[in-house]
Scaffold this motif. Structure first.
Motif, PDB file in Angstrom:
ATOM      1  N   THR A  41      47.307  30.661  46.348  1.00  0.00           N
ATOM      2  CA  THR A  41      46.305  31.775  46.662  1.00  0.00           C
ATOM      3  C   THR A  41      45.833  32.778  45.482  1.00  0.00           C
ATOM      4  O   THR A  41      46.149  32.992  44.728  1.00  0.00           O
ATOM      5  N   ALA A  42      44.575  33.614  46.437  1.00  0.00           N
ATOM      6  CA  ALA A  42      44.140  34.792  45.795  1.00  0.00           C
ATOM      7  C   ALA A  42      43.440  34.344  44.925  1.00  0.00           C
ATOM      8  O   ALA A  42      43.783  34.754  43.378  1.00  0.00           O
ATOM      9  N   SER A  43      42.513  33.373  44.876  1.00  0.00           N
ATOM     10  CA  SER A  43      42.614  32.495  43.399  1.00  0.00           C
ATOM     11  C   SER A  43      40.821  32.724  42.716  1.00  0.00           C
ATOM     12  O   SER A  43      40.554  31.667  42.374  1.00  0.00           O
ATOM     13  N   VAL A 170      53.793  35.474  42.452  1.00  0.00           N
ATOM     14  CA  VAL A 170      53.687  36.084  41.690  1.00  0.00           C
ATOM     15  C   VAL A 170      54.236  37.735  41.921  1.00  0.00           C
ATOM     16  O   VAL A 170      53.526  37.777  42.890  1.00  0.00           O
ATOM     17  N   SER A 171      54.963  38.358  41.112  1.00  0.00           N
ATOM     18  CA  SER A 171      55.500  39.329  40.573  1.00  0.00           C
ATOM     19  C   SER A 171      54.885  40.456  40.492  1.00  0.00           C
ATOM     20  O   SER A 171      53.723  40.185  40.469  1.00  0.00           O
ATOM     21  N   SER A 172      55.934  40.977  40.039  1.00  0.00           N
ATOM     22  CA  SER A 172      55.087  42.355  39.154  1.00  0.00           C
ATOM     23  C   SER A 172      56.128  42.485  37.648  1.00  0.00           C
ATOM     24  O   SER A 172      57.443  42.662  38.603  1.00  0.00           O
ATOM     25  N   ALA A 214      55.888  37.310  36.368  1.00  0.00           N
ATOM     26  CA  ALA A 214      56.240  39.538  36.952  1.00  0.00           C
ATOM     27  C   ALA A 214      54.927  39.991  35.278  1.00  0.00           C
ATOM     28  O   ALA A 214      55.489  39.920  34.411  1.00  0.00           O
ATOM     29  N   PRO A 215      54.226  39.696  35.846  1.00  0.00           N
ATOM     30  CA  PRO A 215      53.158  39.915  35.282  1.00  0.00           C
ATOM     31  C   PRO A 215      52.780  41.836  34.806  1.00  0.00           C
ATOM     32  O   PRO A 215      53.355  42.037  35.520  1.00  0.00           O
ATOM     33  N   GLY A 216      53.089  42.371  33.653  1.00  0.00           N
ATOM     34  CA  GLY A 216      52.056  43.514  33.198  1.00  0.00           C
ATOM     35  C   GLY A 216      50.978  43.929  33.336  1.00  0.00           C
ATOM     36  O   GLY A 216      50.477  43.565  34.513  1.00  0.00           O
ATOM     37  N   LEU A 217      50.103  45.129  32.956  1.00  0.00           N
ATOM     38  CA  LEU A 217      49.642  45.171  33.312  1.00  0.00           C
ATOM     39  C   LEU A 217      47.974  44.000  32.202  1.00  0.00           C
ATOM     40  O   LEU A 217      47.661  44.004  31.821  1.00  0.00           O
ATOM     41  N   ILE A 218      47.551  43.491  33.321  1.00  0.00           N
ATOM     42  CA  ILE A 218      46.717  42.557  32.922  1.00  0.00           C
ATOM     43  C   ILE A 218      44.808  43.389  33.999  1.00  0.00           C
ATOM     44  O   ILE A 218      45.242  43.759  34.565  1.00  0.00           O
ATOM     45  N   THR A 220      42.201  43.192  35.399  1.00  0.00           N
ATOM     46  CA  THR A 220      41.358  42.937  36.623  1.00  0.00           C
ATOM     47  C   THR A 220      41.324  44.031  37.373  1.00  0.00           C
ATOM     48  O   THR A 220      41.229  44.871  37.104  1.00  0.00           O
ATOM     49  N   LYS A 221      40.503  43.046  38.568  1.00  0.00           N
ATOM     50  CA  LYS A 221      40.263  44.616  39.884  1.00  0.00           C
ATOM     51  C   LYS A 221      41.443  45.583  40.046  1.00  0.00           C
ATOM     52  O   LYS A 221      41.415  46.491  40.308  1.00  0.00           O
ATOM     53  N   PHE A 222      42.447  44.556  40.306  1.00  0.00           N
ATOM     54  CA  PHE A 222      43.801  45.070  40.628  1.00  0.00           C
ATOM     55  C   PHE A 222      44.462  46.541  39.759  1.00  0.00           C
ATOM     56  O   PHE A 222      44.587  46.826  40.715  1.00  0.00           O
ATOM     57  N   SER A 223      43.690  46.408  38.715  1.00  0.00           N
ATOM     58  CA  SER A 223      44.508  46.912  37.459  1.00  0.00           C
ATOM     59  C   SER A 223      43.108  48.519  37.133  1.00  0.00           C
ATOM     60  O   SER A 223      43.865  49.503  36.539  1.00  0.00           O
ATOM     61  N   THR A 224      42.113  48.122  37.925  1.00  0.00           N
ATOM     62  CA  THR A 224      40.993  49.073  37.431  1.00  0.00           C
ATOM     63  C   THR A 224      41.285  50.233  37.828  1.00  0.00           C
ATOM     64  O   THR A 224      40.961  51.396  36.616  1.00  0.00           O
TER      65      THR A 224
END
Ligand code: NAP
Length: 281
Positions: A41-43, A170-172, A214-218, A220-224
């Motif tokens: 999802t969200a891919s 996908v958590s964080s 659990a990703p860290g700071l990646i 992507t748009k999400f972390s802009t």
């Protein structure tokens, strides 16, 4: 003898497992996930796109999805030019009819489902957790947790028919170390770890494994918002104790591994991909 061999190659234990994995891949010559059918999802961009690409590179047929048809078309076209077996459709994970359509599409196009990567999340709020409205809580809990749970329920009977499967939520890193001003989002990511753990008892006898990423700071748009301002970014990186921002592809190999036979005895775990940022002991 062994001792000397390991001294000469300090990373040889890792190297051995890589060689095993590569051999298996080349043994099939079609990839470790050959003939598997994967839903991500969200891919259509970011981490989800990187995961979809990697699963397909490793041999899976991947169904790509997100809310906007144009984004789906663009992502599918991009991956198909890389000779990968992907198709796509619109799926807003918050809509029950879209979730069902995603399942139906996989069954119609590929005859089954082996892998689910539940990657979608939203964060409509930045501020004090005390000030978060009911609407904000509803939206975040709906998309980030409830939709993942509903998707798991939908795929399990189909995975059972195939003799098993693998699910990654996908958590964080925010699940462990809350980001400032993202209270409800942080809570939703912690809840995902609990959701995952609660499934283990019932999924294991069905030969379905479930794990969290659990990703860290990646990047992507999400972390802009965290990366726009140099001074803010410097502070964030200092607080997270990282020396670089992660790339979406940093998250993808581990998901492929978790979905592969090499991870057959791994379930109920969370893998942190965060460049050394402290998460837990
Ligand atoms: P991103 O690059 O901003 O990509 C977001 C993707 O989600 C797009 O494909 C978007 O496409 C889709 N999307 C948004 N809302 C959706 C919905 N309701 N239903 C289906 N698709 C939807 O985000 P990302 O950074 O890769 O984030 C992916 C996951 O990683 C999230 O769960 C996030 O919490 C997690 N994460 C990210 C970071 C980070 O630093 N980036 C760190 C930790 C965890 P459409 O607009 O077409 O829907």
């Amino acid at each position: 003898m062994f001792h000397r061999a390991f001294a000469a190659f300090p990373h040889s234990r890792q190297a051995v497992s890589c060689v095993v994995r590569m051999n298996r891949t080349s043994a099939t010559s079609r990839g470790i996930l050959a003939d598997k059918v994967a839903l991500v999802t969200a891919s259509t961009e970011g981490i989800g796109l990187a995961i979809a690409r990697r699963l397909a590179q490793d041999g899976a047929h991947v169904v790509v999805s997100s809310r906007k048809q144009a984004n789906v078309d663009q992502a599918v076209a991009k991956l198909q030019t890389e000779n990968l077996s992907v198709s796509g459709l619109v799926c807003h994970v918050g809509k029950a009819e879209d979730r069902q359509r995603l399942i139906d599409a996989a069954l119609e196009r590929h005859g089954g489902i082996d892998i689910l990567v539940s990657n979608a999340a939203v964060n409509p709020y930045f501020g004090s957790i005390l000030g978060a409205s009911e609407d904000v809580w509803d939206k975040i809990l709906d998309i980030n947790i409830k939709a993942a749970a509903m998707l798991v329920q939908l795929v399990v009977p189909h995975m059972e028919k195939r003799g098993g499967g693998s699910i990654v939520l996908v958590s964080s890193i925010a699940a462990y170390s809350p980001f400032s001003s993202l209270g409800p989002y942080n809570v939703s990511k912690t809840a995902l770890l609990g959701l995952m753990r609660n499934y283990v008892e019932e999924l294991t006898p069905r030969n379905i494994r479930i794990n969290c990423l659990a990703p860290g700071l990646i990047r992507t748009k999400f972390s802009t918002a965290l990366r726009q301002d140099e001074a803010v970014l410097e502070k964030v990186m200092e607080n997270m104790r990282i020396s670089r921002i992660g790339e979406p592809a940093d998250c993808s190999g581990i998901v492929s591994f978790l979905c592969s036979p090499d991870a057959d005895y791994i379930t109920g775990e969370t893998v942190v991909v965060a460049g050394g940022s402290p998460s837990r002991l």
